[in-house]
Design an enzyme around this catalytic site. Structure first.
Site, PDB file in Angstrom:
ATOM      1  N   ASN A   9       0.814  -1.229   0.179  1.00 47.09           N
ATOM      2  CA  ASN A   9      -0.045  -0.048  -0.036  1.00 47.09           C
ATOM      3  C   ASN A   9       1.033   1.173   0.001  1.00 47.09           C
ATOM      4  O   ASN A   9       1.507   1.689   0.831  1.00 47.09           O
ATOM      5  CB  ASN A   9      -0.923  -0.138   1.438  1.00 47.09           C
ATOM      6  N   LYS A  11       0.035   4.068  -0.349  1.00 48.57           N
ATOM      7  CA  LYS A  11      -0.462   5.262   0.369  1.00 48.57           C
ATOM      8  C   LYS A  11      -0.519   6.541  -0.358  1.00 48.57           C
ATOM      9  O   LYS A  11      -0.469   6.426  -1.454  1.00 48.57           O
ATOM     10  CB  LYS A  11       0.088   5.742   1.845  1.00 48.57           C
ATOM     11  N   HIS A  94      -9.602   0.912   4.897  1.00 53.05           N
ATOM     12  CA  HIS A  94      -8.222   1.183   5.510  1.00 53.05           C
ATOM     13  C   HIS A  94      -8.429   2.021   6.932  1.00 53.05           C
ATOM     14  O   HIS A  94      -9.283   3.034   6.726  1.00 53.05           O
ATOM     15  CB  HIS A  94      -7.243   1.747   4.720  1.00 53.05           C
ATOM     16  N   GLU A  96      -6.692   4.384   7.775  1.00 55.21           N
ATOM     17  CA  GLU A  96      -6.447   5.833   7.712  1.00 55.21           C
ATOM     18  C   GLU A  96      -7.715   6.486   7.066  1.00 55.21           C
ATOM     19  O   GLU A  96      -8.239   7.635   7.078  1.00 55.21           O
ATOM     20  CB  GLU A  96      -5.317   5.961   6.718  1.00 55.21           C
ATOM     21  N   GLU A 164      -5.518  -5.242  10.603  1.00 57.44           N
ATOM     22  CA  GLU A 164      -4.324  -4.285  10.806  1.00 57.44           C
ATOM     23  C   GLU A 164      -4.792  -3.436  12.261  1.00 57.44           C
ATOM     24  O   GLU A 164      -5.504  -2.540  12.017  1.00 57.44           O
ATOM     25  CB  GLU A 164      -4.752  -3.281   9.711  1.00 57.44           C
ATOM     26  N   GLY A 170       2.312   2.188  10.838  1.00 57.84           N
ATOM     27  CA  GLY A 170       3.117   3.218  10.638  1.00 57.84           C
ATOM     28  C   GLY A 170       3.941   3.535  11.959  1.00 57.84           C
ATOM     29  O   GLY A 170       4.627   4.585  11.958  1.00 57.84           O
ATOM     30  N   SER A 210       3.444  -2.300  10.292  1.00 64.09           N
ATOM     31  CA  SER A 210       4.782  -2.271  10.656  1.00 64.09           C
ATOM     32  C   SER A 210       5.538  -3.415  10.168  1.00 64.09           C
ATOM     33  O   SER A 210       6.571  -4.033  10.845  1.00 64.09           O
ATOM     34  CB  SER A 210       5.210  -1.894  11.855  1.00 64.09           C
TER      35      SER A 210
END
Ligand code: PEP
Length: 256
Positions: A9, A11, A94, A96, A164, A170, A210
């Site tokens: 991904n 992003k 996701h 985010e 996730e 991250g 991560s």
């Protein structure tokens, strides 16, 4: 036996020309690796160009989001019909998107339905916040997200799930292999309850948060984990190649 899947991904990183450079760095190495499904998910604006570059490649293409309506007055949005001409996979839900764009479970549900209807393969993300994890609510959060995302979806062929944990995305603080394996086993159990054991055994479930070349083996050595959704490390060709290569090697040992 489920074929492992490693998805990158990207992003909101890479201009079109940077995406071209990264694909050119990745492609030769990725194409030598068998028995792993390799997917890269660049930003929308690079999909057409990357599709061209991946012609005759075994590396597959995904998008990072879609809008649930097929077309119309939704300025700035991209639909499943548009993506279906460009790519095979699409990341949905996701964290985010949930956090910064207020995507709720009902919205994610509509997106899953739109993707499947258009023949796209959703990579459906679920995962708990740190506070939820610390309060011992991981199982109920993940189960609830999954049930709501799949409400009214009769058939999940082609869907991949991704666990996730938000606190691991991250942050450099990955879950342990055992923690991730336990939650993924639960996700498989929920899928079994909703769609039957055969579908549960056929559905790939990834870990994301991560993942790097250094900790890949910890996750891929777990029996329930079928691959990884990789953010930061997917932007570094040597890291991503190493993650995919290690996945192939570990699964090779599993099947011997
Ligand atoms: C992600 O974007 O889905 C992700 C897991 O990011 P990172 O690997 O950077 O934690």
């Amino acid at each position: 036996m489920r074929i492992p899947l490693i998805a990158g991904n990207w992003k909101m990183n890479t201009t079109v020309s940077e995406a071209v450079t990264l694909v050119n760095e990745l492609r030769p190495g990725l194409d030598t690796i068998q028995n792993v499904d390799k997917v890269i998910c660049p930003p929308f604006v690079s999909l057409a160009k990357v599709k061209e570059l991946l012609q005759k490649s075994t590396t597959r293409l995904g998008a990072q989001n879609l809008y649930f309506e097929e077309k119309g007055a939704y300025t700035g949005e991209v639909s499943s019909l548009m993506l279906a001409e460009l790519c095979e996979f699409v990341i949905i839900g996701h964290s985010e998107r949930r956090q910064y764009f207020n995507e709720t479970d009902p919205i994610i549900n509509k997106k899953v339905k739109a993707a499947l209807k258009a023949g796209l393969k959703p990579i459906l993300c679920v995962g708990e916040k740190l506070t939820e994890n610390e309060a011992g609510r991981t199982e109920s959060i993940v189960t609830g997200q999954l049930e709501l995302a799949l409400a009214g979806v009769d058939n999940i062929d082609g869907l991949t799930a991704a666990y996730e944990p938000i606190w691991a995305i991250g942050t450099g603080k990955a879950a342990s292999g055992k923690q991730a394996n336990d939650v993924i086993a639960l996700i498989r159990w929920v899928i079994g309850r909703l769609y039957g054991e055969k579908t549960a055994q056929a559905t790939r479930i990834l870990y994301g948060g991560s993942v790097t070349a250094t900790n890949t083996a910890e996750f891929l050595n777990q029996p329930e984990i079928d691959g990884a959704l990789v953010g930061g490390a997917s932007l570094k060709a040597d890291q991503f190649l190493s993650i995919v290569r290690q996945t192939a090697e570990i699964r090779d040992l599993f099947t011997r």
